[in-house]
Write a protein that holds these residues in place. Structure first.
Motif, mmCIF file in Angstrom:
data_model
loop_
_atom_site.group_PDB
_atom_site.id
_atom_site.type_symbol
_atom_site.label_atom_id
_atom_site.label_comp_id
_atom_site.label_asym_id
_atom_site.label_seq_id
_atom_site.Cartn_x
_atom_site.Cartn_y
_atom_site.Cartn_z
ATOM 1 N N LYS B 225 0.847 -1.191 0.000
ATOM 2 C CA LYS B 225 0.000 0.000 0.000
ATOM 3 C C LYS B 225 0.882 1.241 0.000
ATOM 4 C CE LYS B 225 -3.874 -1.988 2.360
ATOM 5 N NZ LYS B 225 -4.539 -2.252 3.614
ATOM 6 N N PRO B 226 0.400 2.336 -0.577
ATOM 7 C CA PRO B 226 1.106 3.599 -0.372
ATOM 8 C C PRO B 226 0.881 4.046 1.076
ATOM 9 C CG PRO B 226 -0.889 3.966 -1.664
ATOM 10 C CD PRO B 226 -0.819 2.496 -1.393
ATOM 11 N N ILE B 227 1.910 4.635 1.676
ATOM 12 C CA ILE B 227 1.862 4.977 3.099
ATOM 13 C C ILE B 227 2.094 6.481 3.265
ATOM 14 C CG2 ILE B 227 2.798 4.431 5.376
ATOM 15 C CD1 ILE B 227 1.816 1.903 3.973
ATOM 16 N N GLY B 228 1.306 7.092 4.137
ATOM 17 C CA GLY B 228 1.431 8.535 4.365
ATOM 18 C C GLY B 228 2.316 8.874 5.554
ATOM 19 N N LEU B 229 2.426 10.183 5.796
ATOM 20 C CA LEU B 229 3.296 10.651 6.882
ATOM 21 C C LEU B 229 2.768 10.289 8.265
ATOM 22 C CD1 LEU B 229 4.465 14.224 5.770
ATOM 23 C CD2 LEU B 229 5.559 12.005 5.427
ATOM 24 N N GLY B 230 1.459 10.064 8.368
ATOM 25 C CA GLY B 230 0.887 9.685 9.662
ATOM 26 C C GLY B 230 1.494 8.384 10.155
ATOM 27 N N ALA B 231 1.456 7.370 9.308
ATOM 28 C CA ALA B 231 2.028 6.076 9.695
ATOM 29 C C ALA B 231 3.551 6.154 9.770
ATOM 30 C CB ALA B 231 1.605 4.993 8.705
ATOM 31 N N ARG B 232 4.144 7.005 8.944
ATOM 32 C CA ARG B 232 5.607 7.168 9.025
ATOM 33 C C ARG B 232 5.993 7.618 10.437
ATOM 34 N NH1 ARG B 232 10.331 7.995 6.034
ATOM 35 N NH2 ARG B 232 11.483 9.914 6.455
ATOM 36 N N ASP B 233 5.178 8.516 10.999
ATOM 37 C CA ASP B 233 5.455 9.013 12.340
ATOM 38 C C ASP B 233 5.231 7.943 13.411
ATOM 39 O OD1 ASP B 233 6.195 11.126 14.143
ATOM 40 O OD2 ASP B 233 4.086 11.250 14.727
ATOM 41 N N THR B 234 4.124 7.196 13.315
ATOM 42 C CA THR B 234 3.865 6.183 14.350
ATOM 43 C C THR B 234 4.877 5.035 14.240
ATOM 44 O OG1 THR B 234 2.140 5.217 12.930
ATOM 45 C CG2 THR B 234 1.419 6.723 14.644
ATOM 46 N N LEU B 235 5.275 4.721 13.017
ATOM 47 C CA LEU B 235 6.262 3.641 12.827
ATOM 48 C C LEU B 235 7.602 4.020 13.454
ATOM 49 C CD1 LEU B 235 5.304 2.785 9.147
ATOM 50 C CD2 LEU B 235 5.330 1.099 11.000
ATOM 51 N N ARG B 236 8.024 5.261 13.236
ATOM 52 C CA ARG B 236 9.335 5.655 13.759
ATOM 53 C C ARG B 236 9.280 5.803 15.287
ATOM 54 N NH1 ARG B 236 9.997 10.577 16.807
ATOM 55 N NH2 ARG B 236 8.096 11.713 16.403
ATOM 56 N N LEU B 237 8.124 6.250 15.780
ATOM 57 C CA LEU B 237 8.012 6.456 17.230
ATOM 58 C C LEU B 237 8.063 5.128 17.984
ATOM 59 C CD1 LEU B 237 5.680 9.325 18.314
ATOM 60 C CD2 LEU B 237 6.773 7.805 19.935
ATOM 61 N N GLU B 238 7.428 4.108 17.442
ATOM 62 C CA GLU B 238 7.494 2.788 18.085
ATOM 63 C C GLU B 238 8.919 2.263 18.151
ATOM 64 O OE1 GLU B 238 3.145 0.740 17.242
ATOM 65 O OE2 GLU B 238 4.818 0.204 15.947
ATOM 66 N N LYS B 239 9.766 2.728 17.219
ATOM 67 C CA LYS B 239 11.158 2.285 17.192
ATOM 68 C C LYS B 239 12.099 3.301 17.837
ATOM 69 C CE LYS B 239 10.419 -1.575 14.970
ATOM 70 N NZ LYS B 239 10.742 -2.907 15.541
ATOM 71 N N CYS B 240 11.527 4.377 18.401
ATOM 72 C CA CYS B 240 12.309 5.407 19.099
ATOM 73 C C CYS B 240 13.290 6.135 18.192
ATOM 74 C CB CYS B 240 13.030 4.822 20.309
ATOM 75 S SG CYS B 240 11.897 4.069 21.482
ATOM 76 N N PHE B 241 12.938 6.293 16.919
ATOM 77 C CA PHE B 241 13.740 7.124 16.026
ATOM 78 C C PHE B 241 13.336 8.582 16.229
ATOM 79 C CE2 PHE B 241 13.732 3.332 12.882
ATOM 80 C CZ PHE B 241 14.775 2.733 13.566
ATOM 81 N N LEU B 242 14.307 9.462 16.041
ATOM 82 C CA LEU B 242 14.069 10.874 16.329
ATOM 83 C C LEU B 242 13.389 11.583 15.155
ATOM 84 C CD1 LEU B 242 17.625 11.616 17.757
ATOM 85 C CD2 LEU B 242 15.632 10.746 18.978
#
Lengths: 126, 370
Positions: B225-242
């Motif tokens: 699926k194409p993915i937007g910035l919303g999921a980009r943010d939740t994905l990185r936050l779960e992994k503790c990326f800044l």
């Protein structure tokens, strides 16, 4: 686009709906509002017995990305809240006018109902 | 006048039903289907992101390596041709201008500053080159590139269909030129989701249009699926990326942002003296990872308390789509960061209990177990 508007409800221009049931009224958010908010993941509901003035913050709903305040369409006392929202807030998205209602208010001043929008006027706003 | 910039793929996003948001001066998709759905798609199979809001800057010249070594916390001489490195560019006072990946591509380097940071970073690098008599220049080429990220356990299988290069030879943080579906790209085995993934730098932008469709086609069997910035943010936050705009707001050093692991102390770099002083003092607030025990969603700017006293502030927060719990990254006083310690996050006047956990919030094998 999800933009269902029901004729038997009253509306505010801040996208709440109100359904009068005798001396009380159910309050929720419109189909348009739930669609704009996207996935609702949390609803913070008021305590039973809380007295609100028209326009006061009634509750808060949160999507993954945003926090939205829901305002009391009329003045009144909170006499019921939708307990199902605690575990399944997504029913606001799935069923904004039925299962996803938020709060039941005891109507304080019936005249305030006249200030609300009917379905046609709300339709023009969105 | 401020102009909202658009990705060259804006029309394709519309075609795929994107809802848009403005982020760092760019109109970008916030979501296509739903943030939760997109999030879980990336964790379980594969998703395609357009991240063209990110910047592209070439650093070239016979002393390009020296310029990177001086202006980042990495010693670029340690990063071989065909490898990339995550690092940070600091001011003299040790605070972070930007975090970025640099790719070593045959004596030249491409760095990927954050959205809206290309002007500042390019100017800074060129100023420092001049001040220190380093024969290298930085050139902002952000507008010439589309950046696509293919992320998720099925990302390699998806991309492999479109290229003759054996993608298993592109190791973690490896980078190289590659032909993908007839388009010349720079590929790197990098990402912002914590999953197996690749990023493609594509120029000219026009050539990315067809590639976008081809990747979607190639991933169809996996439910891409194409993915937007919303999921980009939740994905990185779960992994503790800044996230630069959140975690570096107001001026934070890499020590505060718990980026010590990325600092190579064995070289001279701008900001090093300030970091050494800060390290010695040791009294600085630093990023702490909090998982809510009570129900509630922490948000940027919320206060963190211990026994009613303010001890920190949330820099990023969300509800975790994988864990279904509120998560926060927060700058917290060093005395209150012990693992399993319980702190309060103040959410609209209510104290919500949260536990200090070790990053990442979502472990590597989450998708296999769920």
């Amino acid at each position: 686009m999800a933009n269902e508007i029901r004729n038997d409800l009253k509306y505010t221009d801040t996208h709440e709906w109100l359904k009068v049931k005798g001396n009380t009224a159910l309050v929720g958010i419109t189909d348009h509002a739930q669609s704009e908010l996207t996935d609702i993941v949390f609803a913070e509901l008021p305590e039973i017995g809380k007295e609100l003035k028209k326009g006061d913050e009634l509750c808060v709903v949160e999507s993954v990305k945003s926090v939205s305040e829901i305002y009391a369409p009329i003045s009144g006392k909170v006499v019921g809240v939708n307990g199902k929202l605690e575990d399944t807030p997504e029913i606001i998205n799935d069923s904004p006018y039925d299962d996803g209602w938020l709060v039941e208010l005891e109507i304080k001043d019936k005249d305030e109902l006249d200030d609300l929008l009917d379905a046609d006027s709300y339709k023009e706003k969105i | 006048m401020t102009m909202v910039k658009k990705s060259p793929l804006n029309n394709i996003h519309k075609e795929f039903g994107a809802k848009f948001t403005e982020f760092a001066g760019f109109e970008m998709p916030i979501q296509f289907s739903s943030i939760k759905d997109e999030h879980l798609t990336v964790r379980k199979t594969v998703g395609l992101f357009d991240v063209s809001h990110m910047s592209n800057v070439w650093i070239a010249g016979k002393e390009a390596e020296e310029l990177i070594t001086l202006t980042t916390v990495e010693d670029a001489s340690k990063i071989k041709d065909g490898m990339s490195q995550y690092t940070a560019i600091l001011r003299e006072d040790g605070t972070i201008i930007d975090d970025t990946i640099f790719m070593h591509l045959g004596g030249k380097y491409m760095i990927i500053p954050n959205a809206g940071m290309s002007d500042e970073v390019t100017r800074w690098l060129n100023e420092k080159a001049e001040e220190h008599n380093i024969s290298a220049t930085a050139e902002d080429v952000s507008r010439d590139y589309v950046i696509l990220a293919i992320q998720g356990p099925k990302s390699r299988e998806t991309l492999q269909k479109l290229t003759d290069t054996d993608l298993k030879t592109v190791g973690f943080f490896g980078c190289q030129y590659v032909d993908v579906a007839g388009v010349d790209c720079i590929i790197s085995h990098t990402g912002y989701t914590g999953e197996l993934g690749f990023e493609l730098q594509i120029t000219p932008p026009k050539s990315a249009e067809e590639l976008f469709y081809k990747i979607i086609d190639a991933g169809k069997e996996f439910g891409i699926k194409p993915i937007g910035l919303g999921a980009r943010d939740t994905l990185r936050l779960e992994k503790c990326f800044l996230l630069a705009g959140n975690e570096f707001e107001g001026g934070r050093t890499p020590l505060e942002a718990t980026m010590s692991w990325a600092i190579n102390w064995d070289h001279e770099f701008i900001g090093k003296d300030a970091l050494l002083k800060q390290k010695e003092k040791g009294d600085y607030h630093r990023l702490t990872y909090l998982e809510c025990i009570d129900r509630g969603i922490p948000r940027h700017g919320f206060e963190v308390q211990k026994e009613g006293k303010k001890i920190g502030v949330v820099s990023s927060g969300t509800l975790s789509p994988c864990l279904n719990k509120g998560l926060a990254m927060a700058y917290v006083h060093p005395d209150f960061r012990e693992k399993d310690g319980v702190l309060d996050i103040v959410i609209r006047g209510r104290q919500v209990k949260a536990k200090v956990v070790k990053p990442p919030f979502v472990k590597k094998d989450w998708a296999k177990q769920n």
